[in-house]
Design a protein around this motif. Structure first.
Motif, PDB file in Angstrom:
ATOM      1  N   GLY A  12      -2.177  -7.483  -8.317  1.00 24.06           N
ATOM      2  CA  GLY A  12      -2.517  -6.148  -7.829  1.00 24.06           C
ATOM      3  C   GLY A  12      -2.451  -6.059  -6.311  1.00 24.06           C
ATOM      4  N   THR A  17       3.356   0.321  -5.652  1.00 19.11           N
ATOM      5  CA  THR A  17       3.363   1.784  -5.563  1.00 19.11           C
ATOM      6  C   THR A  17       3.965   2.251  -4.237  1.00 19.11           C
ATOM      7  N   ASP A  41       1.155   3.791 -14.253  1.00 19.12           N
ATOM      8  CA  ASP A  41      -0.126   3.148 -13.981  1.00 19.12           C
ATOM      9  C   ASP A  41      -1.286   4.131 -14.156  1.00 19.12           C
ATOM     10  N   ASN A  45      -1.788   6.108  -8.816  1.00 16.35           N
ATOM     11  CA  ASN A  45      -1.613   6.067  -7.361  1.00 16.35           C
ATOM     12  C   ASN A  45      -0.306   6.714  -6.896  1.00 16.35           C
ATOM     13  N   GLU A 260       3.044  -5.039   8.174  1.00 21.09           N
ATOM     14  CA  GLU A 260       1.702  -4.448   8.100  1.00 21.09           C
ATOM     15  C   GLU A 260       1.649  -3.242   9.036  1.00 21.09           C
ATOM     16  N   VAL A 264       1.526   3.081   7.112  1.00 19.01           N
ATOM     17  CA  VAL A 264       1.759   2.936   5.666  1.00 19.01           C
ATOM     18  C   VAL A 264       0.446   3.091   4.895  1.00 19.01           C
ATOM     19  N   SER A 265      -0.613   2.451   5.380  1.00 17.63           N
ATOM     20  CA  SER A 265      -1.872   2.539   4.623  1.00 17.63           C
ATOM     21  C   SER A 265      -2.465   3.954   4.680  1.00 17.63           C
TER      22      SER A 265
HETATM   23  N1  LIG Z   1       2.885  -2.447   4.750  1.00 13.76           N
HETATM   24  C1  LIG Z   1       1.613  -2.053   4.576  1.00 13.76           C
HETATM   25  N2  LIG Z   1       0.769  -1.953   5.625  1.00 13.76           N
HETATM   26  C2  LIG Z   1      -0.519  -1.562   5.456  1.00 13.76           C
HETATM   27  N3  LIG Z   1      -1.074  -1.244   4.275  1.00 13.76           N
HETATM   28  C3  LIG Z   1      -0.278  -1.324   3.186  1.00 13.76           C
HETATM   29  C4  LIG Z   1       1.081  -1.725   3.265  1.00 13.76           C
HETATM   30  N4  LIG Z   1       1.604  -1.698   2.008  1.00 13.76           N
HETATM   31  C5  LIG Z   1       0.633  -1.292   1.198  1.00 13.76           C
HETATM   32  N5  LIG Z   1      -0.516  -1.066   1.883  1.00 13.76           N
HETATM   33  C6  LIG Z   1      -1.805  -0.628   1.334  1.00 13.76           C
HETATM   34  O1  LIG Z   1      -2.263  -1.654   0.455  1.00 13.76           O
HETATM   35  C7  LIG Z   1      -2.886  -1.103  -0.696  1.00 13.76           C
HETATM   36  C8  LIG Z   1      -2.150  -1.585  -1.946  1.00 13.76           C
HETATM   37  O2  LIG Z   1      -0.817  -1.078  -1.922  1.00 13.76           O
HETATM   38  P1  LIG Z   1      -0.177  -0.496  -3.267  1.00 13.76           P
HETATM   39  O3  LIG Z   1      -1.092   0.480  -3.898  1.00 13.76           O
HETATM   40  O4  LIG Z   1       1.185  -0.044  -2.938  1.00 13.76           O
HETATM   41  O5  LIG Z   1      -0.125  -1.826  -4.125  1.00 13.76           O
HETATM   42  P2  LIG Z   1       0.131  -1.975  -5.699  1.00 13.76           P
HETATM   43  O6  LIG Z   1       0.806  -3.285  -5.887  1.00 13.76           O
HETATM   44  O7  LIG Z   1       0.796  -0.782  -6.231  1.00 13.76           O
HETATM   45  O8  LIG Z   1      -1.369  -2.044  -6.238  1.00 13.76           O
HETATM   46  P3  LIG Z   1      -1.827  -1.994  -7.787  1.00 13.76           P
HETATM   47  O9  LIG Z   1      -1.515  -3.347  -8.345  1.00 13.76           O
HETATM   48  O10 LIG Z   1      -3.303  -1.719  -7.713  1.00 13.76           O
HETATM   49  O11 LIG Z   1      -1.042  -0.909  -8.447  1.00 13.76           O
HETATM   50  C9  LIG Z   1      -2.824   0.412  -0.516  1.00 13.76           C
HETATM   51  O12 LIG Z   1      -4.034   0.858   0.042  1.00 13.76           O
HETATM   52  C10 LIG Z   1      -1.688   0.610   0.481  1.00 13.76           C
HETATM   53  O13 LIG Z   1      -1.813   1.801   1.245  1.00 13.76           O
END
Ligand SMILES: Nc1ncnc2c1ncn2[C@@H]1O[C@H](COP(=O)(O)OP(=O)(O)OP(=O)(O)O)[C@@H](O)[C@H]1O
Ligand SMILES: [Mg+2]
Length: 303
Positions: A12, A17, A41, A45, A260, A264-265
């Motif tokens: 996760g 996403t 999902d 999200n 990072e 993006v966040s």
């Molecule tokens: N490059 C980045 N820089 C900063 N924050 C990020 C970056 N990529 C993702 N995030 C943040 O990290 C968190 C997790 O990202 P995301 O939801 O895309 O992951 P996911 O793999 O889809 O998670 P899940 O397994 O829960 O579905 C989110 O809050 C997102 O905004």
């Protein structure tokens, strides 16, 4: 015919996403492709990255969501209409993205995996409950250039539906030790899944092609700007090297990556994907997602 791609990682929070949404936006907004994003999902999200909650609530009440597609199968009825449930030309932050359509998810999709597992597919046509989404998408193959599936962090039946419908899959990951450990597991699981399909459905399954691993995309990479030239922290360098060793083929790692970034966040809460944001703060991430999208298109051409 649409290329169907699943964004998968059993871990996760690695950026599945974020990558699915931003790449979908790039394909539609910059490459003028017709794109359907399927939010598989129950966390919804990807859905809430692109549409706000009041709009979503009205929409799914009136027209249904991905959950209803599965509920129809479970209850053996045919009330769900995919053409009605798809939100056309989503407009996050009021900026319409021509060509980007969304099949929204629903929070109560969380119980569907369990219910699907209890349903025997034997008397429901040629394939089992992993083929429900593919059967619905068959009518839309010519309506889209790309169908991108944002998968939850598991390999349960809903994820398997995305995987079964896909010709390829992409694995976003963080460059850290624990995140990279699982990549080999995903590849083994993919092969096991394909073998299972061929064994369970010997007649039609023989023609089933395992989706191709398009590559691994590194997300949340930290670049230390102090050095010259800028370099990654040792811990990330070590993780990337161990990932390359596991993959046994460097080319599986995308050359482009996402660093990072607060831009993006912040993107989901601001309801504006960085890839279409006019804010100068987003420019670097924007460029990164554009490069990843270009690389994805090149990789698709190569196979
Ligand atoms: N490059 C980045 N820089 C900063 N924050 C990020 C970056 N990529 C993702 N995030 C943040 O990290 C968190 C997790 O990202 P995301 O939801 O895309 O992951 P996911 O793999 O889809 O998670 P899940 O397994 O829960 O579905 C989110 O809050 C997102 O905004
Ligand atoms: Mg996600």
């Amino acid at each position: 015919m649409a290329r169907v791609i699943s964004f998968i990682n059993f871990k996760g929070g690695v950026g599945k996403t974020t990558c699915t949404v931003e790449i979908a936006v790039c394909l539609a907004a910059h490459h003028k492709k017709r794109v359907l994003l399927v939010d598989l999902d129950p966390q919804t999200n990807a859905t809430f990255y692109l549409v706000d909650q009041p709009f979503w609530l009205d929409w799914v009440r009136e027209r249904g969501s991905l959950k209803d597609l599965f509920t129809d199968y479970i209850l053996q009825r045919q009330t769900f209409r995919l053409d009605r449930a798809i939100i056309p030309n989503v407009a996050p932050g009021g900026l319409a993205i021509e060509g980007l359509h969304l099949l929204p998810s629903h929070l109560s999709l969380i119980t569907i995996d369990e219910q699907l597992a209890g349903v025997s597919g034997a008397d429901r046509g040629i394939f089992g409950p992993q083929a429900i989404l593919k059967a619905h998408l068959a009518d839309f193959e010519d309506a889209y250039d790309f169908i991108l599936c944002d998968c939850p962090p598991n390999f349960n039946l809903v994820t398997q539906n995305g995987f079964f419908a896909s010709q390829a899959y992409l694995v976003p990951t963080l460059p850290d030790y624990l995140s990279t450990l699982g990549i080999d597991l995903i590849r083994r699981q993919a092969s096991r899944f394909a073998t299972g399909i061929r064994q369970t459905f010997p007649t039609v399954g023989a023609a089933y092609d395992e989706p191709r691993l398009l590559g691994i995309v590194l997300n949340r990479v930290r670049v230390l700007e102090s050095g010259s030239p800028p370099r990654l922290p040792h811990v990330q360098q070590r993780a990337i090297q161990s990932l390359k060793n596991t993959l046994g083929a460097d080319h599986l790692l995308f050359a482009s990556y996402v660093t990072e970034s607060v831009a993006v966040s912040d993107a989901p809460s601001g309801k504006l994907p960085v890839s279409i944001s006019p804010d100068a703060k987003c420019r670097k991430s924007q460029e990164q997602f554009r490069r990843i999208t270009d690389e994805l298109l090149t990789r698709l051409q190569g196979g």
